[in-house]
Scaffold this motif. Structure first.
Motif, PDB file in Angstrom:
ATOM      1  N   ARG A 105       0.860  -1.195   0.000  1.00 46.27           N
ATOM      2  CA  ARG A 105       0.000   0.000   0.000  1.00 46.27           C
ATOM      3  C   ARG A 105       0.887   1.233   0.000  1.00 46.27           C
ATOM      4  O   ARG A 105       1.788   1.352   0.827  1.00 46.27           O
TER       5      ARG A 105
ATOM      6  N   ASP B  21       0.522   5.121   0.415  1.00 42.97           N
ATOM      7  CA  ASP B  21      -0.416   6.165   0.826  1.00 42.97           C
ATOM      8  C   ASP B  21       0.048   7.544   0.357  1.00 42.97           C
ATOM      9  O   ASP B  21       1.196   7.723  -0.036  1.00 42.97           O
TER      10      ASP B  21
ATOM     11  N   GLY C 209      -3.802   1.555  -2.251  1.00 43.78           N
ATOM     12  CA  GLY C 209      -3.554   2.836  -1.587  1.00 43.78           C
ATOM     13  C   GLY C 209      -3.777   3.997  -2.538  1.00 43.78           C
ATOM     14  O   GLY C 209      -3.950   3.813  -3.743  1.00 43.78           O
ATOM     15  N   GLN C 210      -3.740   5.181  -1.953  1.00 41.72           N
ATOM     16  CA  GLN C 210      -4.111   6.391  -2.685  1.00 41.72           C
ATOM     17  C   GLN C 210      -3.259   6.625  -3.939  1.00 41.72           C
ATOM     18  O   GLN C 210      -3.766   7.077  -4.963  1.00 41.72           O
TER      19      GLN C 210
ATOM     20  N   ASP D 142       5.026   5.574   2.344  1.00 35.80           N
ATOM     21  CA  ASP D 142       4.475   6.922   2.254  1.00 35.80           C
ATOM     22  C   ASP D 142       4.875   7.497   0.897  1.00 35.80           C
ATOM     23  O   ASP D 142       6.053   7.768   0.650  1.00 35.80           O
TER      24      ASP D 142
END
Lengths: 473, 213
Positions: free
Chosen positions: A175, A177, A211-212, A286
């Motif tokens: 993921r 984000d 994820g985004q 991240d």
């Protein structure tokens, strides 16, 4: 009903039969073929007197061996100077003709790198199982498909039975984000992921990217990321289906039409992991912390942000890792502590099944426009992923931007990614490459590969060494 | 496919992690349309000092005297000892073909890349995964004693000959069965033809667009 991951759903919907010993027969919806890993499979069929099970699921195109200069290409297979390469391309044509398989031949505008051609044609669709005798088949997982590379014996197996004998992998979620910074691309994301999980971190897993960052990523970007799942050890990489996927698939030559389209779209709505699905392993990054990446060593996990320095093996605590680093530095001709931006380049390659789609070419063209390739460079190649990508780029004038800047504009194929044709590195030469593997000798005997994004490769071509594309002009 | 039951042979230690399939057999040799003849080019870039070309007589080429397979004591080795993530990278089945053609029909390592591992079984090569400590011990054994041999007994799923005694290994039962009997996967799958057809009929109702000509 128990909640499922996307991989579970794709697996279950293709399970023909599970044997008592746990091995499974999995049905294959799309089989892509190229000239390098198929001849022995066709030969096997002939020797055993077998016929393909379902001819319409197969699609072939020559890509690994094809020359990329317009001169060589203009006269068809006779333009292939290397007689051994020529035999493979001719053999693919003969085999496809004999067994009735659709082939996009070298002079067909639809020809190209098999992993660019499949999605571009709508030949790889959400919910499909897709295989090909090439490890970068994971690319097609971007469509929400279960896609992976196979060996030649399995190519023969799929041709003969439409199935593969498989064992289910474990589920991994990667993921990412947040949002990517300007100048940071899908290639940087996947290199950063490999830097974190390592080149064997995904072995035994099917990776879903979520994820985004992936939700807002284009289909071509998702293909770049899934393409390199194998560089993290995972045969399968995939992204769940959303509106971006459906918009991409719509209207392509092999995509369903009319009523079929409506049925398909309705079925595809379920092709994502359930909200409470459990993964065997979860990795979280991240996105906003990812910088443009450059590999410094001989494995894709040997990667750092462009502003970093080449690492020092004497500071590595793991002995096996330290000796691998020492060997890599020696092969690459680099010194510990050297700034990545001080690495001088000999060649630049923009292309490969990782980064040869229209968005990649646009990104590279935007960087080089109005500049000149550094005089210290021997060559900078731009090799589009397919004839259709090439045509699109030319319609947008990108080829003129490249040639005005001093880059060579070529015909589609795998080219310098694995150097099976004439495009290769000389011994000791450093190359900024948008391809997927920096293994020893991959791009030519003694060649030194640095993996980067198209924008980073383009900036490096102008500067003659690596630069941070975020601050480049 | 040749059946694999028991193998005794010299064991050559390749002390290097992440050996990729480009290293096992470089791309210029993938242009062949045959399955045989790759042995002289196994580990080509490690084994020779020059750049190899297809159709070249490799016996005339300058060899790298430091490479493990060029040491006289490992001549005729049948078992390859390797490190983590052996066979990573490209899916080329030319990698197991080259190993087999050279004379290796067993590779022992702490871990293998998935596609390579799978390709081995299709060619009668047994890849054995052992614990790091066990592999370390075999490296010590094979380096300590000239002519060191191991016996790999697939029927009993044990390796004999190590100074540490018998080493048991585990292997998927279906793959073991196929190797022991030299079975052709395709023939086995075709025995399931009715199941495949039944699946296709059901699938065609659920997803007709996958069956449009």
């Amino acid at each position: 009903m128990a909640s499922k991951t996307l991989y579970d759903k794709l697996w279950d919907s293709h399970l023909v039969k599970q044997q008592d010993d746990g091995s499974c027969l999995i049905y294959i919806d799309r089989h892509l073929l190229h000239e390098v890993t198929s001849p022995q499979a066709f030969e096997g069929l002939r020797i055993a007197g077998r016929k393909p099970w379902r001819i319409d699921t197969n699609l072939a195109t020559p890509d690994h061996n094809v020359p990329t200069t317009a001169d060589e290409r203009s006269i068809g297979v006779d333009g292939i100077a290397d007689p051994v390469s020529k035999i493979q391309v001719v053999t693919l044509g003969d085999n496809c003709a004999e067994f009735g398989i659709t082939e996009f031949k070298m002079q067909d505008t639809r020809q190209g790198i098999v992993h660019v051609v499949g999605p571009e044609q709508g030949a790889t669709l959400p919910g499909m199982t897709v295989v090909c005798g090439d490890s970068h088949t994971a690319t097609h997982g971007a469509m929400g498909a279960l896609a992976h590379g196979i060996g030649t014996s399995e190519v023969e197996h799929v041709l003969a039975t439409q199935c593969l004998i498989q064992k289910k992998s474990q589920n991994m979620l990667v993921r990412v984000d947040g949002e990517l910074g300007a100048g940071v691309t899908p290639k940087d994301v996947v290199l950063a992921i490999i830097g974190v999980i390592g080149t064997a971190g995904g072995t035994g897993y099917a990776i879903e990217f979520g994820g985004q960052v992936f939700e807002s990523m284009s289909m071509e970007g998702r293909m770049t990321v899934c393409n390199m799942a194998i560089e993290a050890g995972a045969r399968v990489g995939m992204v769940g289906v959303d509106q971006t996927t459906i918009d991409y698939v719509k209207g392509r030559p092999f995509s369903p039409k009319g009523e079929s389209w409506d049925l398909a779209v309705a079925a595809w709505q379920d092709l994502h992991s359930d909200a409470d699905a459990e993964f065997d392993h979860v990795v979280v990054l991240d996105g906003s912390a990812i910088a443009p990446q450059v590999t410094w060593g001989t494995s894709p996990e040997m990667v750092l942000p462009v502003f970093a320095h080449v690492p020092d093996p004497t500071k590595e605590k793991d002995d096996a890792k330290a000796s691998g680093m020492t060997r890599a530095l020696e092969y690459m001709g680099l010194e510990a502590g050297q700034a990545i931006t001080d690495i001088q380049l000999d060649r630049v390659f923009i292309g490969s099944c990782t980064n040869s789609r229209i968005e990649d070419l646009r990104a590279a063209a935007a960087v080089v426009e109005g500049h000149q390739v550094a005089k210290t460079l021997k060559q900078a190649l731009v090799v589009p992923g397919s004839g259709l990508v090439k045509a699109q780029a030319e319609a947008e004038g990108l080829h003129t931007i490249f040639t005005n800047a001093g880059l060579e504009w070529r015909e589609p194929g795998c080219s310098m990614c694995l150097a099976m044709n004439a495009d290769k590195l000389g011994s000791g030469e450093h190359c900024a490459s948008t391809s997927n593997r920096n293994f020893e000798g991959r791009q030519g005997f003694g060649g030194r590969t640095h993996l980067v994004s198209p924008a980073m490769a383009a900036a490096a071509a102008i500067a003659g060494h690596f630069v941070d594309v975020r601050t480049f002009n | 496919m040749q059946a694999f039951t028991q193998l005794t042979g010299i064991t050559a230690p390749l002390d290097r992690a992440n050996v990729d399939t480009d290293m096992i057999i470089p791309k210029q040799f993938l242009k062949s349309i045959k399955r045989s003849g790759f042995g002289p080019n196994l580990f080509d870039e490690l084994r020779y000092l020059d750049e190899g070309q297809p159709d070249q007589d490799s016996s005339q080429r300058p060899i790298n005297p430091d490479f493990v397979l060029n040491l006289p004591r490992y001549k005729g080795a049948k078992i390859l000892l390797a490190r983590d993530n052996f066979g990573c990278g490209s899916s080329r089945e030319h990698a197991p073909w080259a190993l087999l053609d050279y004379g290796f029909s067993c590779v022992i390592a702490p871990s293998f890349a998935d596609i390579f591992y799978n390709n081995c079984f299709k060619n009668g090569i047994l890849p054995i995964t052992l614990l790091n400590e066990q592999v370390d011990q075999l490296f010590i054994d094979s380096q300590a004693e000239e002519g060191f041999e191991l016996t790999v007994d697939l029927e009993a799923s044990v390796i004999r000959g190590s100074s540490a005694g018998e080493i048991a290994f585990s292997i998927d039962s279906f793959r073991r069965h196929c190797l022991l009997n030299g079975l052709d996967d395709i023939g086995l799958t075709l025995e399931q033809a009715d199941n495949i057809k039944r699946y296709e009929q059901k699938r065609q109702q659920q997803a007709p667009w996958l069956f449009a000509k």
